[in-house]
Structure formats: C-alpha cells, structure tokens
Design a protein around this motif. Structure first.
Motif, mmCIF file in Angstrom:
data_model
loop_
_atom_site.group_PDB
_atom_site.id
_atom_site.type_symbol
_atom_site.label_atom_id
_atom_site.label_comp_id
_atom_site.label_asym_id
_atom_site.label_seq_id
_atom_site.Cartn_x
_atom_site.Cartn_y
_atom_site.Cartn_z
ATOM 1 N N LYS A 13 0.883 -1.124 0.062
ATOM 2 C CA LYS A 13 0.166 -0.031 0.120
ATOM 3 C C LYS A 13 0.961 1.264 0.067
ATOM 4 O O LYS A 13 1.602 1.441 0.869
ATOM 5 C CB LYS A 13 -0.741 0.146 1.232
ATOM 6 N N MET B 179 -0.295 8.088 -0.395
ATOM 7 C CA MET B 179 -0.908 8.848 -1.552
ATOM 8 C C MET B 179 -1.633 10.160 -0.821
ATOM 9 O O MET B 179 -2.283 9.938 0.294
ATOM 10 C CB MET B 179 -1.934 7.760 -2.183
ATOM 11 N N ASP C 170 2.243 10.599 -7.398
ATOM 12 C CA ASP C 170 1.415 10.489 -6.476
ATOM 13 C C ASP C 170 0.090 10.558 -7.043
ATOM 14 O O ASP C 170 -0.684 11.466 -7.799
ATOM 15 C CB ASP C 170 1.348 11.737 -5.344
ATOM 16 N N GLY D 73 -2.826 10.655 -6.356
ATOM 17 C CA GLY D 73 -3.854 11.376 -5.715
ATOM 18 C C GLY D 73 -3.875 12.682 -6.190
ATOM 19 O O GLY D 73 -4.999 13.258 -6.295
ATOM 20 N N GLU E 7 -9.541 6.174 -2.680
ATOM 21 C CA GLU E 7 -9.021 5.077 -1.879
ATOM 22 C C GLU E 7 -9.067 3.750 -2.643
ATOM 23 O O GLU E 7 -8.260 2.893 -2.408
ATOM 24 C CB GLU E 7 -10.552 4.978 -1.020
ATOM 25 N N GLN F 153 -5.594 3.640 -3.969
ATOM 26 C CA GLN F 153 -4.602 3.669 -3.016
ATOM 27 C C GLN F 153 -4.567 1.991 -2.638
ATOM 28 O O GLN F 153 -3.736 1.396 -2.420
ATOM 29 C CB GLN F 153 -4.813 4.217 -1.802
#
Length: 266
Positions: A69, A72, A138, A140, A150, A153
C-alpha cells in the motif's frame, strides 16, 4: 507326620500369576485410554495443520497488500466527469504484464506520450496532436473524489500519466490517463471505480483548455494488465450525445496505447 509331609511347603493363598483378574483388566483399560487420547490428539493436530494451510496464504496475501500500500495524497473532493462512461476488464493479450512484478520498470512520460505524437481517427477524420502531458508519482494528484482515491490506493497505484490530444480544425479533444496498479485485479477494479457515479474521475492536468469536460463528453476505461487506462473525449463546441460516432470512435482510438502493447509483447 511323614518326612515328605514335613518338607512340603505350606500352601499360600493364590500366589499364581493372575491371568485375567481385575488388575489385568485395569491395565488393559489404561492402555486403551492412552491410545484413544493419542489418536484424538493426532486428529486435532491434523485439523490444526489444515486450518493453518488454508489461512496462511490468505494472511500472507493481506500482509503483502498492506506492505504494498503506497502513500498517496488526499484527492480533491470535487471535479468534472463525463456524461457517459463504460469499462472493460483486462484481456488475455496482456497476460505478460498481469502484475507489476512482471513489469517492474516505471512508465516514463516520453514513453507513454512521445513528443509530437499524433492520433489518427478514421471515423471522425481527425488527426489529433499531443498538446500536453504530465507524470505524477502520487496518484492522488491525478484524480478527484475520495472513494476513487481509496480504490487507487488499495490497488497500489504508484504512477499516473496523463496526455491531452487536440485537433483544432475538427474541434475534437481527447484526454488519455494511465494508472500504474499493483496487478490485473486492481486494474479491473480501478476502471470500474472510475464509473462509480459521483465517486470521482480523472483530474485535468494543468494547462488543459478552458471548458474541457464542462459540456457533453464521454469516456471509456480499459484495464490492460496491471494498467488502468482512461480515455475521455469531447467536441470543442460542447455539442454531442452518447451515440455520437466520432466521439465513440475517438475513445477507442485513443486507447490504442502503443507503449503498453509493447510491454505486453515483451
């Protein structure tokens, strides 16, 4: 009393070896109890081994996902989205890049969107040139929407590469976005997540022409091995509908990502 009688030893009560009396039965019962207990204990060990054999891979899978995981940033809460969206899972042609372990080299901006790259669409007759591109480590920053963020990620998204193509004469635009996911399953889930209503969508990169996505547009998501690819098309004048052949053709043409096909071919 005869001599013989004097030498004969006095009789004693039942000194013979017991051959099946109560004491013998007690010892036999104890042995049976021991072997029964051992058998039950052995069975419990076998059951425990089977349970561990079943649970161990699941726990390892959870541990691997937790370890993979990636950090982010929090995506923007709101943004623009297409009026129509469809998605497809990964196909067998991408089996060689089903996981990031099998395709570990990161994408580069130049690889995905070469300078002076063009898209030629037969149905619309458009020749769209690359107008801008952006690479983010990244994910995000390349989407909007908490739920979509979510999903990316959870799927181990490590990169997002976006490119915008335009044909000013034909008045057509298409945005292409690629997300580098953990594996094929994560990519399949990602392209579904992009179509989850108000869950979020691609965030437009900087210098995107004003008005993009504000009027009618349509998009398509395709999983390609461990990559989730999104194509998003519109007319510059904002006109169109879900059955528009030029736009439908354009989102398919823009999904012919040569860089990803090259990786799949080895």
């Amino acid at each position: 009393m005869t001599p013989y009688e004097r030498e004969r030893p006095a009789s004693s009560p039942e000194r013979e070896k017991p051959s099946g009396g109560p004491r013998g039965r007690k010892k036999k019962g104890g042995s049976q109890a021991f072997f029964i207990a051992a058998g039950v204990g052995g069975a419990l060990v076998v059951v425990l081994i089977l349970v561990l054999a079943i649970m161990w891979p699941k726990e390892n899978a959870k541990k691997r996902k937790a370890e993979e995981k990636v950090p982010m940033s929090r995506p923007a809460v709101t943004g623009l989205a297409p009026d129509s969206y469809s998605s497809s899972p990964s196909a067998a042609v991408f089996a060689e890049i089903a996981t990031r372990q099998e395709d570990s080299a990161p994408l580069s901006e130049e690889e995905m969107f070469p300078e002076k790259d063009t898209l030629q669409d037969e149905v619309s007759g458009a020749e769209l040139g690359l107008r801008l591109s952006a690479l983010d480590d990244d994910c995000g920053r390349a989407v909007w929407g908490t739920r979509l963020g979510e999903a990316l990620q959870d799927g181990g998204c490590t990169q997002a590469v976006r490119g915008l193509y335009t044909d000013e004469k034909k008045g057509l635009r298409v945005l292409v976005a690629v997300y580098n996911m953990r594996d094929e399953d994560a990519a399949n889930k990602a392209v579904e997540a992009f179509g989850a209503g108000s869950g979020g969508f691609v965030k437009l990169p900087g210098k995107t022409p004003q008005g993009f996505g504000e009027n009618f547009s349509l998009a398509r998501g395709v999983a390609m091995g461990h990559y989730a690819l999104i194509t998003w098309a519109e007319r510059a004048d904002g006109e169109g509908r879900g059955t528009s052949k030029p736009l439908l053709s354009l989102v398919v043409t823009a999904a012919k990502a040569e860089a990803i096909y090259a990786r799949a071919a080895g």
